[in-house]
Design a protein around this motif. Structure first.
Motif, PDB file in Angstrom:
ATOM      1  N   LYS A   6       0.719  -1.048   0.062  1.00 42.24           N
ATOM      2  CA  LYS A   6      -0.140   0.060   0.083  1.00 42.24           C
ATOM      3  C   LYS A   6       0.908   1.278   0.018  1.00 42.24           C
ATOM      4  N   LEU A   7       1.765   1.234   0.768  1.00 44.25           N
ATOM      5  CA  LEU A   7       2.811   2.265   0.775  1.00 44.25           C
ATOM      6  C   LEU A   7       3.604   2.455  -0.666  1.00 44.25           C
ATOM      7  N   ILE A   8       3.848   1.496  -1.251  1.00 45.16           N
ATOM      8  CA  ILE A   8       4.606   1.683  -2.744  1.00 45.16           C
ATOM      9  C   ILE A   8       3.427   2.219  -3.570  1.00 45.16           C
ATOM     10  N   ALA A   9       2.210   1.841  -3.467  1.00 42.59           N
ATOM     11  CA  ALA A   9       1.255   2.210  -4.323  1.00 42.59           C
ATOM     12  C   ALA A   9       0.846   3.830  -4.101  1.00 42.59           C
ATOM     13  N   LEU A  11       3.328   5.964  -2.875  1.00 41.99           N
ATOM     14  CA  LEU A  11       4.393   6.661  -3.284  1.00 41.99           C
ATOM     15  C   LEU A  11       4.249   6.704  -4.703  1.00 41.99           C
ATOM     16  N   TRP A  12       3.884   5.922  -5.637  1.00 43.90           N
ATOM     17  CA  TRP A  12       3.988   5.900  -7.006  1.00 43.90           C
ATOM     18  C   TRP A  12       2.761   6.930  -7.314  1.00 43.90           C
ATOM     19  N   GLU A  13       1.455   6.942  -6.526  1.00 48.65           N
ATOM     20  CA  GLU A  13       0.685   7.980  -7.030  1.00 48.65           C
ATOM     21  C   GLU A  13       0.994   9.261  -6.670  1.00 48.65           C
ATOM     22  N   THR A  14       1.947   9.549  -5.640  1.00 49.82           N
ATOM     23  CA  THR A  14       2.508  10.748  -5.453  1.00 49.82           C
ATOM     24  C   THR A  14       3.402  11.334  -6.656  1.00 49.82           C
ATOM     25  N   VAL A  15       4.200  10.679  -7.325  1.00 49.23           N
ATOM     26  CA  VAL A  15       4.971  11.045  -8.192  1.00 49.23           C
ATOM     27  C   VAL A  15       4.578  10.750  -9.827  1.00 49.23           C
ATOM     28  N   LYS A  16       3.900   9.813 -10.038  1.00 48.65           N
ATOM     29  CA  LYS A  16       3.533   9.607 -11.527  1.00 48.65           C
ATOM     30  C   LYS A  16       3.096  10.727 -12.192  1.00 48.65           C
ATOM     31  N   ASP A  17       1.929  11.599 -11.585  1.00 48.44           N
ATOM     32  CA  ASP A  17       1.780  12.811 -12.590  1.00 48.44           C
ATOM     33  C   ASP A  17       2.835  13.536 -12.790  1.00 48.44           C
ATOM     34  N   LEU A  18       4.058  13.545 -12.266  1.00 44.65           N
ATOM     35  CA  LEU A  18       5.017  14.352 -12.498  1.00 44.65           C
ATOM     36  C   LEU A  18       5.821  13.863 -13.730  1.00 44.65           C
ATOM     37  N   ILE A  19       5.470  12.359 -13.965  1.00 40.37           N
ATOM     38  CA  ILE A  19       6.373  11.820 -15.160  1.00 40.37           C
ATOM     39  C   ILE A  19       5.471  11.976 -16.505  1.00 40.37           C
ATOM     40  N   PRO A  20       6.058  12.510 -17.570  1.00 48.12           N
ATOM     41  CA  PRO A  20       5.371  12.116 -18.984  1.00 48.12           C
ATOM     42  C   PRO A  20       4.726  10.784 -19.071  1.00 48.12           C
ATOM     43  N   ALA A  21       3.609  10.806 -19.633  1.00 44.65           N
ATOM     44  CA  ALA A  21       2.720   9.413 -19.826  1.00 44.65           C
ATOM     45  C   ALA A  21       3.716   8.384 -20.800  1.00 44.65           C
ATOM     46  N   SER A  22       4.236   9.076 -21.476  1.00 42.74           N
ATOM     47  CA  SER A  22       5.353   8.049 -22.311  1.00 42.74           C
ATOM     48  C   SER A  22       6.348   7.557 -21.690  1.00 42.74           C
ATOM     49  N   LYS A  23       6.757   8.070 -20.562  1.00 43.51           N
ATOM     50  CA  LYS A  23       8.000   7.472 -19.818  1.00 43.51           C
ATOM     51  C   LYS A  23       7.341   6.800 -18.607  1.00 43.51           C
ATOM     52  N   ARG A  24       6.309   6.568 -18.220  1.00 42.74           N
ATOM     53  CA  ARG A  24       5.901   6.213 -16.941  1.00 42.74           C
ATOM     54  C   ARG A  24       6.179   4.458 -16.738  1.00 42.74           C
ATOM     55  N   ASP A  25       6.118   3.870 -17.845  1.00 41.84           N
ATOM     56  CA  ASP A  25       6.390   2.244 -17.677  1.00 41.84           C
ATOM     57  C   ASP A  25       7.802   2.060 -17.635  1.00 41.84           C
ATOM     58  N   ASP A  26       8.913   3.021 -17.975  1.00 45.21           N
ATOM     59  CA  ASP A  26      10.098   2.962 -17.787  1.00 45.21           C
ATOM     60  C   ASP A  26      10.633   3.186 -16.392  1.00 45.21           C
ATOM     61  N   VAL A  27       9.784   4.398 -15.758  1.00 44.02           N
ATOM     62  CA  VAL A  27      10.111   5.013 -14.718  1.00 44.02           C
ATOM     63  C   VAL A  27       9.632   3.944 -13.574  1.00 44.02           C
ATOM     64  N   ALA A  28       8.427   3.298 -14.027  1.00 45.81           N
ATOM     65  CA  ALA A  28       7.737   2.477 -12.972  1.00 45.81           C
ATOM     66  C   ALA A  28       8.739   1.263 -12.740  1.00 45.81           C
ATOM     67  N   ILE A  42       8.346  -7.088   0.131  1.00 45.49           N
ATOM     68  CA  ILE A  42       7.176  -6.414   0.025  1.00 45.49           C
ATOM     69  C   ILE A  42       6.165  -7.107   0.334  1.00 45.49           C
ATOM     70  N   HIS A  43       5.387  -6.636   1.404  1.00 37.34           N
ATOM     71  CA  HIS A  43       4.457  -7.555   2.045  1.00 37.34           C
ATOM     72  C   HIS A  43       3.079  -7.126   1.273  1.00 37.34           C
ATOM     73  N   ASP A  44       2.493  -8.454   0.905  1.00 37.68           N
ATOM     74  CA  ASP A  44       1.143  -8.510   0.031  1.00 37.68           C
ATOM     75  C   ASP A  44       1.437  -7.850  -1.178  1.00 37.68           C
ATOM     76  N   MET A  45       2.509  -8.170  -1.913  1.00 35.85           N
ATOM     77  CA  MET A  45       2.693  -7.458  -3.246  1.00 35.85           C
ATOM     78  C   MET A  45       1.654  -7.675  -4.304  1.00 35.85           C
ATOM     79  N   ASP A  46       0.817  -8.661  -4.070  1.00 35.96           N
ATOM     80  CA  ASP A  46      -0.158  -8.837  -5.108  1.00 35.96           C
ATOM     81  C   ASP A  46      -1.270  -7.613  -4.921  1.00 35.96           C
ATOM     82  N   ALA A  47      -1.140  -7.048  -4.117  1.00 37.55           N
ATOM     83  CA  ALA A  47      -2.138  -5.925  -3.689  1.00 37.55           C
ATOM     84  C   ALA A  47      -1.943  -4.790  -4.640  1.00 37.55           C
TER      85      ALA A  47
END
Length: 72
Positions: A6-9, A11-28, A42-47
């Motif tokens: 949940k924390l990873i998700a 964190l990602w939500e916090t930064v993803k809008d700052l990343i151009p859509a064309s680069k998001r897969d690479d940055v992820a 990562i506890h409960d990674m399937d989440a």
């Protein structure tokens, strides 16, 4: 070290809008690789599945068909 998916998700939500859509897969992939490279369990990674398309792509590339229900 262990971190909750949940924390990873969040964190990602916090930064993803700052990343151009064309680069998001690479940055992820780089984002998730940081945890993998530093042996972070990562506890409960399937989440993370379904939280974001870019994270899903990164998980597929890093772990393929591995059962993510168990701590990885």
């Amino acid at each position: 070290m262990e971190i909750d998916a949940k924390l990873i998700a969040e964190l990602w939500e916090t930064v993803k809008d700052l990343i151009p859509a064309s680069k998001r897969d690479d940055v992820a992939l780089e984002f998730m690789s940081v945890f993998e490279d530093n042996d972070v369990e990562i506890h409960d990674m399937d989440a993370l599945r379904g939280a974001d398309d870019s994270l899903d792509s990164a998980l597929d590339e890093l772990y393929g068909d591995v059962d993510l229900d168990e701590d990885y």
